[in-house]
Design an enzyme around this catalytic site. Structure first.
Site, PDB file in Angstrom:
ATOM      1  N   GLN A 127      50.690  15.567 123.360  1.00  0.00           N
ATOM      2  CA  GLN A 127      51.722  16.237 124.313  1.00  0.00           C
ATOM      3  C   GLN A 127      51.719  17.707 124.049  1.00  0.00           C
ATOM      4  OE1 GLN A 127      55.536  14.646 122.824  1.00  0.00           O
ATOM      5  NE2 GLN A 127      55.209  12.592 123.567  1.00  0.00           N
ATOM      6  N   HIS A 130      56.228  16.163 120.486  1.00  0.00           N
ATOM      7  CA  HIS A 130      57.503  16.595 120.718  1.00  0.00           C
ATOM      8  C   HIS A 130      57.798  18.255 120.489  1.00  0.00           C
ATOM      9  CE1 HIS A 130      59.716  12.672 119.659  1.00  0.00           C
ATOM     10  NE2 HIS A 130      58.754  12.307 120.474  1.00  0.00           N
ATOM     11  N   TYR A 183      74.228  19.477 116.155  1.00  0.00           N
ATOM     12  CA  TYR A 183      74.295  18.311 117.132  1.00  0.00           C
ATOM     13  C   TYR A 183      73.772  16.925 116.649  1.00  0.00           C
ATOM     14  CZ  TYR A 183      76.352  21.751 120.229  1.00  0.00           C
ATOM     15  OH  TYR A 183      76.895  22.585 120.748  1.00  0.00           O
ATOM     16  N   TYR A 219      62.247   3.571 116.877  1.00  0.00           N
ATOM     17  CA  TYR A 219      61.287   2.565 117.477  1.00  0.00           C
ATOM     18  C   TYR A 219      61.150   1.278 116.682  1.00  0.00           C
ATOM     19  CZ  TYR A 219      60.628   6.917 120.350  1.00  0.00           C
ATOM     20  OH  TYR A 219      60.878   7.824 121.285  1.00  0.00           O
TER      21      TYR A 219
END
Length: 398
Positions: free
Chosen positions: A108, A173, A278, A289
């Site tokens: 990524q 990520h 948060y 997963y």
């Protein structure tokens, strides 16, 4: 909001209904009740309009970010392997722009977001985010500023304004949007790099994993950051407890919004505020997963903020923008969010209290949408994230 490209070439035009297929929510991964009714599965809307989709440029390798330059100069498009190109008004793509920083183009990682700086008219400064190679297979989310040449072929004066710490061995990520809230600062989003050990770093104030970060345009720390002077804390942190923030935008009132990937379920829309937590990976509306519970196995906990809205199953969010303009005028003030899975664009409307009042799924037939940018006239651009991805312009039919 970005400027219009009135002369942009529109080719391979296709008209499609706003909702090409009947949409159903799908089976949930968890059974957590929402904290308030407007937090989940808002009323489904179907716009009474047909969308015209025109291919502006194709054959881009995993395009990630797009930024329209002022005065009809064209726009900048990044490709994850490390290239950035100028997309001209006539629809042609330049050769790769020279002078960019080296990127860690693994999984990524790579060249990610691009944004036109607030002072571009005076100094032609642009900003990018990228996976920065840190040696020995390590990398980090970074943001850099640079000056775009007058001919758009090169950049110079490249300088990092933020580098995530510590470096990570996982090329996953990165988060990595950059936006400007209008107060002379830059807001950069990061991810938690996915691994079981690193996901906990989203709660650590001495690490910039899973955070919203706020810096001045030169990389210095602005006034108002909540953890400045706190023992061991990174001064750049604005909010914490995020997973992988791949969407960020500032609305017409100057409010910052972000959207982050959950695991199986639990994608979140938030309005991050200074110093607030948060929740990731302590609470989540999704599950791992593997099917195991996330953290505490709860969706809420005292001292941790609730999302404005969440999805289960996920939309796998990309970039986002707020709509304004004469085209699709009934959408003004709505959020347009790229979806990587199941794909397309998600439109959210809001009530007077800033809660989601309706949701619509658009352009699902195009697949993975990595970024959305609204133009001055209300039409919008989307990037499709494929090996042969493209830039499309979306207008009302006719």
């Amino acid at each position: 909001m970005i400027r219009a490209l009135p002369a942009l070439l529109l080719a391979a035009t296709a008209a499609v209904p706003a909702a090409a297929q009947t949409f159903t929510w799908g089976e949930r991964n968890t059974d957590f009740a929402p904290a308030f009714p407007e937090q989940f599965r808002a009323e489904l809307a179907t716009s009474d309009v047909e969308l015209e989709r025109a291919l502006v440029a194709g054959n881009l390798v995993h395009p990630w970010g797009i930024a329209v330059l002022p005065d009809g100069e064209g726009c900048l498009v990044t490709e994850r392997p490390g290239r950035m190109r100028m997309l001209m008004e006539d629809g042609t793509l330049s050769e790769p722009i020279s002078g960019l920083p080296e990127v860690y183009a693994q999984k990524q990682g790579g060249l990610l977001d691009v944004a036109v700086g607030p002072t571009f008219a005076e100094d032609r400064t642009i900003y990018v985010t990228y996976a920065k190679p840190m040696g020995d297979g390590m990398s980090a989310t970074a943001a850099a500023k640079m000056v775009l040449s007058e001919d758009g072929r090169s950049v110079s004066k490249v300088e990092d304004i933020f580098v995530q710490g510590p470096p990570s061995p996982s090329p996953m990520h990165y988060g990595s949007r950059i936006v400007f809230p209008g107060d002379g600062t830059a807001v950069i989003t990061t991810g938690e790099h996915f691994t079981e050990e690193e996901r906990d770093y989203a709660q650590d104030l001495d690490k910039t994993y899973g955070k919203v970060v706020r810096v001045n345009l030169d990389g210095s720390i602005p006034e108002g950051n909540p953890f400045v002077g706190q023992d061991g804390a990174e001064d750049a942190i604005w909010s914490l407890g995020h997973r992988n923030i791949q969407g960020a935008a500032v609305d017409a009132d100057g409010t910052l919004w972000t959207i982050e990937h959950g695991p199986k379920g639990g994608d979140e829309l938030n309005r991050p505020e200074a110093g607030l937590n948060y929740g990731w990976p302590v609470v989540s509306y999704g599950e791992q997963y593997s099917g195991e519970a996330v953290g505490s196995g709860q969706a809420s906990m005292e001292g941790m903020e609730q999302p404005v809205y969440f999805w289960d199953p996920v939309i796998a969010p990309g970039g986002m923008d707020f709509h304004s303009g004469d085209s699709f005028a009934e959408w003004n003030g709505d959020a347009l969010i790229g979806s990587l899975y199941p794909g397309g664009v998600v439109r959210l409307s809001f009530d007077a209290e800033g809660r989601v009042s309706e949701e619509e799924r658009l352009l699902r037939e195009v697949g993975r949408v990595r970024d959305v940018e609204v133009m001055d006239d209300g039409s919008f651009l989307i990037l499709t994230d494929f090996e042969n991805g493209g830039v499309y312009r979306i207008t009302p039919k006719g």
